[in-house]
Design an enzyme around this catalytic site. Sequence first.
Site, PDB file in Angstrom:
ATOM      1  N   ASN A   9       3.865  27.935  -1.333  1.00 45.95           N
ATOM      2  CA  ASN A   9       3.483  28.423  -0.261  1.00 45.95           C
ATOM      3  C   ASN A   9       4.478  28.273   0.792  1.00 45.95           C
ATOM      4  O   ASN A   9       4.562  27.120   1.538  1.00 45.95           O
ATOM      5  CB  ASN A   9       2.175  27.604   0.231  1.00 45.95           C
ATOM      6  N   LYS A  11       4.586  29.398   3.755  1.00 40.92           N
ATOM      7  CA  LYS A  11       3.913  29.554   5.115  1.00 40.92           C
ATOM      8  C   LYS A  11       4.588  30.514   5.832  1.00 40.92           C
ATOM      9  O   LYS A  11       5.276  31.601   5.577  1.00 40.92           O
ATOM     10  CB  LYS A  11       3.757  28.172   5.669  1.00 40.92           C
ATOM     11  N   HIS A  92      -7.248  29.149   2.409  1.00 38.07           N
ATOM     12  CA  HIS A  92      -6.179  27.941   2.774  1.00 38.07           C
ATOM     13  C   HIS A  92      -7.079  27.176   4.011  1.00 38.07           C
ATOM     14  O   HIS A  92      -7.412  28.012   4.810  1.00 38.07           O
ATOM     15  CB  HIS A  92      -4.694  28.575   3.080  1.00 38.07           C
ATOM     16  N   GLU A  94      -5.554  26.232   6.609  1.00 37.13           N
ATOM     17  CA  GLU A  94      -4.912  26.817   7.739  1.00 37.13           C
ATOM     18  C   GLU A  94      -5.756  27.979   8.231  1.00 37.13           C
ATOM     19  O   GLU A  94      -5.949  28.446   9.363  1.00 37.13           O
ATOM     20  CB  GLU A  94      -3.514  26.976   7.803  1.00 37.13           C
ATOM     21  N   GLU A 164      -6.815  21.062  -1.869  1.00 37.76           N
ATOM     22  CA  GLU A 164      -6.124  20.558  -1.060  1.00 37.76           C
ATOM     23  C   GLU A 164      -6.604  19.841   0.159  1.00 37.76           C
ATOM     24  O   GLU A 164      -7.179  20.405   1.051  1.00 37.76           O
ATOM     25  CB  GLU A 164      -5.408  21.915  -0.404  1.00 37.76           C
ATOM     26  N   GLY A 170       0.937  18.446   5.024  1.00 36.92           N
ATOM     27  CA  GLY A 170       2.039  18.379   6.029  1.00 36.92           C
ATOM     28  C   GLY A 170       1.882  17.213   6.769  1.00 36.92           C
ATOM     29  O   GLY A 170       2.739  16.832   7.817  1.00 36.92           O
ATOM     30  N   SER A 205       1.361  17.391   0.737  1.00 38.65           N
ATOM     31  CA  SER A 205       2.381  16.601   0.566  1.00 38.65           C
ATOM     32  C   SER A 205       2.950  16.434  -0.818  1.00 38.65           C
ATOM     33  O   SER A 205       3.373  15.104  -1.107  1.00 38.65           O
ATOM     34  CB  SER A 205       2.181  15.362   1.506  1.00 38.65           C
TER      35      SER A 205
HETATM   36  P1  13P Z   1       2.496  20.376   2.239  1.00 40.68           P
HETATM   37  O1  13P Z   1       3.183  20.204   0.981  1.00 40.68           O
HETATM   38  O2  13P Z   1       3.426  20.797   3.357  1.00 40.68           O
HETATM   39  O3  13P Z   1       1.762  19.329   2.621  1.00 40.68           O
HETATM   40  O4  13P Z   1       1.418  21.582   2.520  1.00 40.68           O
HETATM   41  C1  13P Z   1       0.415  21.904   1.225  1.00 40.68           C
HETATM   42  C2  13P Z   1      -0.196  23.146   1.445  1.00 40.68           C
HETATM   43  O5  13P Z   1      -0.836  23.528   2.552  1.00 40.68           O
HETATM   44  C3  13P Z   1       0.232  24.216   0.445  1.00 40.68           C
HETATM   45  O6  13P Z   1      -0.581  25.293   0.569  1.00 40.68           O
END
Ligand code: 13P
Length: 242
Positions: A9, A11, A92, A94, A164, A170, A205
């Site tokens: 992903n 982002k 997600h 976010e 997740e 992150g 992560s």
């Molecule tokens: P990170 O791997 O940067 O923690 O992000 C995970 C994520 O949100 C994947 O969709």
Amino acid sequence: MRHPLVAGNWKMHGDRESVANLVTSLLKIDCEAEIAVFPPYIYVPLVAANIGDSGISVGAQNASEHDSGAFTGEVSCHMLRDFGCQYVIVGHSERRNIYSETDDQVAHKFAAVQSAGMTPILCVGETLEQRDQGKTLDVVAAQIEAVIERVGLGNICEAVIAYEPVWAIGTGKTASAAQAQEVHLALRQQLGDSGGKTRILYGGSVKAANAAELFMQPDIDGALVGGASLDANEFSEICKLA
Ligand code: 13P
């Protein structure tokens, strides 16, 4: 036997040059796992053209729940399919937290993705506060249940689920392999008899350094990788471990 999937992903990162370079590196990865990448919408055609028939899949990070109409700024599932997407990430954290997507909206999006002939990757996960209160399994079960209510067990089992934990995204904090396995097993049990075929990914992560232990767990079928998917070497290592 579930075929492992490593999904990157990206982002809201990258530009035409870095996207092209990343795809060139991805094409060199030699691994057993399926690879899927999720660029920002505007780079989907570029990625789809460059991956050709390599076997790498491309997907979108979000989609509208509506088919078409006056929805300024939105992109429909039909449009994504038209440009070669096979997967769409829905729900997600976010999207849920920053853009206030509700369980019901996520369920609508999930249904729209399947109706357009693509596979949803449905994200679920608890906040740190919810984990500390011992509510993790209840929270993820409710997020899954909202989708089951709309599409039924049969359809959710055809999708990919991604666990997740919000506190692990992150932050550099990964759920331990045992913490993740506990949730993955509960999710699989919730899916019932057909859940044995459903791929459940872990995200939060994930790096080459922690991927092997996560992938050893019986109910972890791959990863949804954020930050580390932008680093070709790191992502390649994760794909080889899956
Ligand atoms: P990170 O791997 O940067 O923690 O992000 C995970 C994520 O949100 C994947 O969709």
